[in-house]
Design a protein around this motif. Structure first.
Motif, PDB file in Angstrom:
ATOM      1  N   MET A   1      35.057  63.795  26.842  1.00  0.00           N
ATOM      2  CA  MET A   1      35.847  62.637  27.245  1.00  0.00           C
ATOM      3  C   MET A   1      36.921  63.071  28.239  1.00  0.00           C
ATOM      4  N   PRO A   2      37.029  62.404  29.412  1.00  0.00           N
ATOM      5  CA  PRO A   2      38.033  62.804  30.400  1.00  0.00           C
ATOM      6  C   PRO A   2      39.449  62.554  29.888  1.00  0.00           C
ATOM      7  N   VAL A   3      40.399  63.317  30.416  1.00  0.00           N
ATOM      8  CA  VAL A   3      41.802  63.192  30.046  1.00  0.00           C
ATOM      9  C   VAL A   3      42.546  62.458  31.159  1.00  0.00           C
ATOM     10  N   PHE A   4      43.206  61.362  30.793  1.00  0.00           N
ATOM     11  CA  PHE A   4      43.959  60.556  31.760  1.00  0.00           C
ATOM     12  C   PHE A   4      45.457  60.776  31.580  1.00  0.00           C
ATOM     13  N   GLU A   5      46.178  60.692  32.705  1.00  0.00           N
ATOM     14  CA  GLU A   5      47.634  60.771  32.692  1.00  0.00           C
ATOM     15  C   GLU A   5      48.158  59.812  33.753  1.00  0.00           C
ATOM     16  N   VAL A   6      49.273  59.150  33.455  1.00  0.00           N
ATOM     17  CA  VAL A   6      49.922  58.271  34.426  1.00  0.00           C
ATOM     18  C   VAL A   6      51.256  58.891  34.818  1.00  0.00           C
ATOM     19  N   LEU A   7      51.411  59.161  36.114  1.00  0.00           N
ATOM     20  CA  LEU A   7      52.615  59.795  36.626  1.00  0.00           C
ATOM     21  C   LEU A   7      53.501  58.763  37.314  1.00  0.00           C
ATOM     22  N   GLN A   8      54.794  58.847  37.049  1.00  0.00           N
ATOM     23  CA  GLN A   8      55.792  58.081  37.797  1.00  0.00           C
ATOM     24  C   GLN A   8      56.216  58.930  38.985  1.00  0.00           C
ATOM     25  N   VAL A   9      56.126  58.360  40.199  1.00  0.00           N
ATOM     26  CA  VAL A   9      56.482  59.115  41.400  1.00  0.00           C
ATOM     27  C   VAL A   9      57.509  58.342  42.209  1.00  0.00           C
ATOM     28  N   ASP A  10      58.265  59.066  43.021  1.00  0.00           N
ATOM     29  CA  ASP A  10      59.173  58.449  43.973  1.00  0.00           C
ATOM     30  C   ASP A  10      58.373  58.008  45.190  1.00  0.00           C
ATOM     31  N   MET A  11      58.520  56.746  45.574  1.00  0.00           N
ATOM     32  CA  MET A  11      57.690  56.189  46.637  1.00  0.00           C
ATOM     33  C   MET A  11      57.869  56.899  47.977  1.00  0.00           C
ATOM     34  N   LYS A  12      59.096  57.190  48.363  1.00  0.00           N
ATOM     35  CA  LYS A  12      59.347  57.738  49.686  1.00  0.00           C
ATOM     36  C   LYS A  12      58.953  59.198  49.790  1.00  0.00           C
ATOM     37  N   SER A  13      59.259  59.989  48.761  1.00  0.00           N
ATOM     38  CA  SER A  13      59.002  61.428  48.834  1.00  0.00           C
ATOM     39  C   SER A  13      57.659  61.835  48.236  1.00  0.00           C
ATOM     40  N   VAL A  59      50.760  56.954  39.724  1.00  0.00           N
ATOM     41  CA  VAL A  59      49.561  57.704  40.080  1.00  0.00           C
ATOM     42  C   VAL A  59      48.786  57.971  38.796  1.00  0.00           C
ATOM     43  N   VAL A  60      47.518  57.591  38.776  1.00  0.00           N
ATOM     44  CA  VAL A  60      46.651  57.855  37.631  1.00  0.00           C
ATOM     45  C   VAL A  60      45.837  59.101  37.938  1.00  0.00           C
ATOM     46  N   THR A  61      45.857  60.068  37.019  1.00  0.00           N
ATOM     47  CA  THR A  61      45.022  61.256  37.185  1.00  0.00           C
ATOM     48  C   THR A  61      43.938  61.259  36.117  1.00  0.00           C
ATOM     49  N   ARG A  62      42.783  61.780  36.500  1.00  0.00           N
ATOM     50  CA  ARG A  62      41.639  61.944  35.589  1.00  0.00           C
ATOM     51  C   ARG A  62      41.270  63.414  35.602  1.00  0.00           C
ATOM     52  N   ASP A  63      41.451  64.081  34.481  1.00  0.00           N
ATOM     53  CA  ASP A  63      41.259  65.534  34.405  1.00  0.00           C
ATOM     54  C   ASP A  63      42.061  66.254  35.486  1.00  0.00           C
ATOM     55  N   GLY A  64      43.298  65.770  35.692  1.00  0.00           N
ATOM     56  CA  GLY A  64      44.217  66.431  36.604  1.00  0.00           C
ATOM     57  C   GLY A  64      44.125  66.017  38.050  1.00  0.00           C
ATOM     58  N   LEU A 284      28.885  50.393  33.915  1.00  0.00           N
ATOM     59  CA  LEU A 284      28.112  51.633  33.945  1.00  0.00           C
ATOM     60  C   LEU A 284      27.955  52.215  32.541  1.00  0.00           C
ATOM     61  N   TYR A 285      26.807  52.825  32.286  1.00  0.00           N
ATOM     62  CA  TYR A 285      26.634  53.602  31.056  1.00  0.00           C
ATOM     63  C   TYR A 285      27.324  54.949  31.266  1.00  0.00           C
ATOM     64  N   PRO A 286      28.411  55.240  30.546  1.00  0.00           N
ATOM     65  CA  PRO A 286      29.177  56.466  30.821  1.00  0.00           C
ATOM     66  C   PRO A 286      28.386  57.744  30.590  1.00  0.00           C
ATOM     67  N   SER A 287      27.372  57.698  29.717  1.00  0.00           N
ATOM     68  CA  SER A 287      26.591  58.907  29.468  1.00  0.00           C
ATOM     69  C   SER A 287      25.666  59.237  30.631  1.00  0.00           C
ATOM     70  N   ASP A 288      25.392  58.243  31.486  1.00  0.00           N
ATOM     71  CA  ASP A 288      24.456  58.440  32.597  1.00  0.00           C
ATOM     72  C   ASP A 288      25.142  58.584  33.950  1.00  0.00           C
ATOM     73  N   VAL A 326      43.745  53.113  24.158  1.00  0.00           N
ATOM     74  CA  VAL A 326      44.690  54.055  23.580  1.00  0.00           C
ATOM     75  C   VAL A 326      44.003  55.310  23.050  1.00  0.00           C
ATOM     76  N   ASN A 327      42.697  55.209  22.775  1.00  0.00           N
ATOM     77  CA  ASN A 327      41.940  56.365  22.298  1.00  0.00           C
ATOM     78  C   ASN A 327      41.348  57.199  23.430  1.00  0.00           C
ATOM     79  N   GLY A 328      41.548  56.768  24.671  1.00  0.00           N
ATOM     80  CA  GLY A 328      41.013  57.499  25.819  1.00  0.00           C
ATOM     81  C   GLY A 328      39.603  57.107  26.196  1.00  0.00           C
ATOM     82  N   THR A 329      39.064  56.068  25.558  1.00  0.00           N
ATOM     83  CA  THR A 329      37.716  55.604  25.891  1.00  0.00           C
ATOM     84  C   THR A 329      37.729  54.915  27.244  1.00  0.00           C
TER      85      THR A 329
END
Length: 346
Positions: A1-13, A59-64, A284-288, A326-329
């Motif tokens: 299962m991929p790992v997701f993270e949501v980053l808060q970033v400064d818009m200008k920099s 910014v949303v990251t998927r497996d970094g 999409l079927y995630p397994s395929d 919330v479970n990462g699905t």
């Protein structure tokens, strides 16, 4: 299962400010549009000193790796539930708030016009959009606006893309360094990359809906431009030979002062109006299939055999939406439209 993270970033920099403890993620990439992102988080985990609509980005990251990015435009605090809902749009939405306030007058390749507009915004308190991958195509276009017209940059980009001989555009979010993200403008010809294989209902995807729409069909298209000063307006006309009663479509481009440009717009609209638009939506079927294998603008075959819907045809991805609970699905759905809709010549 991929790992997701949501980053808060400064818009200008583009600097990363925080990793947000989100309870759910929904993000979408839209063909030649901004796309959207919605996340929820605990109210007491948000820092009002740094997390502010208009100046903060997500910014949303998927497996970094960044898979989505854009400005936060609204935040809704539910005090009873103790939650904060953030709503963001992709980088293109920023350019809906930028205008060419000094006017503009140039005839050049499409890519050079785009690079000009981004550069003008970047040097005047912008979001530092990278244009290094915008390559020339030999398609030369003319654009003239006075300072009083205050042409909106997002509209200028979209109109250039939609002309006959136009292109698809999108923005890529990427790592500039270990703690800083950037956004990059990309353009490609109609058709994009090909699907890795045929999307088949019941085999590697579930087609949940197919709608058909004839609103854009036309036997004649009129593209109406600016007033030429004597009470008349410039017009570009294009025709389709169709087995339907005469049907006209009129589109207005009040700031276009070139008959050539109006003809290009008319031909592009006529190309999109040669047949009813078929719009399948599938999961999409995630397994395929990996959702990252599909980008808005990509095209390929879709096969459906279900009563009224008997389809084996080529389609273009118009939107890719991913929901993460919330479970990462992870669940990814695609919206598509017939490839003929994007036919274009020069």
């Amino acid at each position: 299962m991929p790992v997701f993270e949501v980053l808060q970033v400064d818009m200008k920099s583009g600097n990363v400010v925080n990793s947000l403890p989100v309870t759910g993620i929904s993000y979408a990439d839209t063909l030649n549009g901004a796309g959207t992102c919605a996340v929820g988080m605990p109210l007491d985990a948000a820092d009002p000193a740094t997390l502010q609509p208009g100046s903060s980005g997500l910014v949303v990251t998927r497996d970094g790796q960044p898979v989505w990015g854009g400005p936060v435009w609204t935040a809704t605090a539910d005090l009873a539930a103790g939650t904060l809902a953030l709503s963001a749009s992709g980088w293109h939405s920023y350019y809906a708030g930028r205008v060419l306030h000094d006017g503009y007058n140039r005839t050049a390749d499409q890519a050079l016009l785009l690079s000009d507009w981004f550069a003008l915004c970047n040097k005047d308190g912008g979001i530092d959009t990278d244009t290094s991958k915008l390559t020339t195509t030999g398609r030369v276009r003319a654009r003239t606006w006075t300072q009083y017209e205050l042409k909106v940059v997002a509209d200028a980009i979209s109109e250039l893309a939609e002309e006959d001989g136009g292109f698809n555009f999108r923005y890529e979010t990427y790592w500039r360094s270990a703690t800083r993200v950037g956004n990059r403008a990309l353009k490609s010809g109609f058709g994009g990359s090909s699907f890795p294989f045929v999307l088949t209902h019941g085999v590697n995807c579930d087609v949940t809906q197919v709608s058909y729409d004839s609103a854009a069909m036309a036997t004649r298209v009129y593209a109406v431009g600016a007033d030429n000063g004597n009470g008349t307006k410039l017009v570009g006309i294009a025709d389709n030979t169709l087995s339907m009663p005469t049907k006209h479509v009129v589109s207005t481009f009040s700031d276009v002062k070139s008959t050539t440009s109006l003809l290009e717009k008319a031909h592009a609209i006529a190309a999109a109006g040669r047949a009813p638009v078929a719009i399948p939506t599938l999961t999409l079927y995630p397994s395929d299939l990996s959702p990252t294998a599909f980008t808005p603008g990509d095209s390929g075959a879709v096969q459906i055999d279900s009563g009224y819907v008997a389809v084996l045809d080529d389609f273009v991805v118009t939107e890719r939406r991913t929901d993460v609970d919330v479970n990462g699905t992870e669940v990814t759905s695609l919206s598509l439209a017939n490839e003929e809709l994007f036919a274009s010549g020069d």
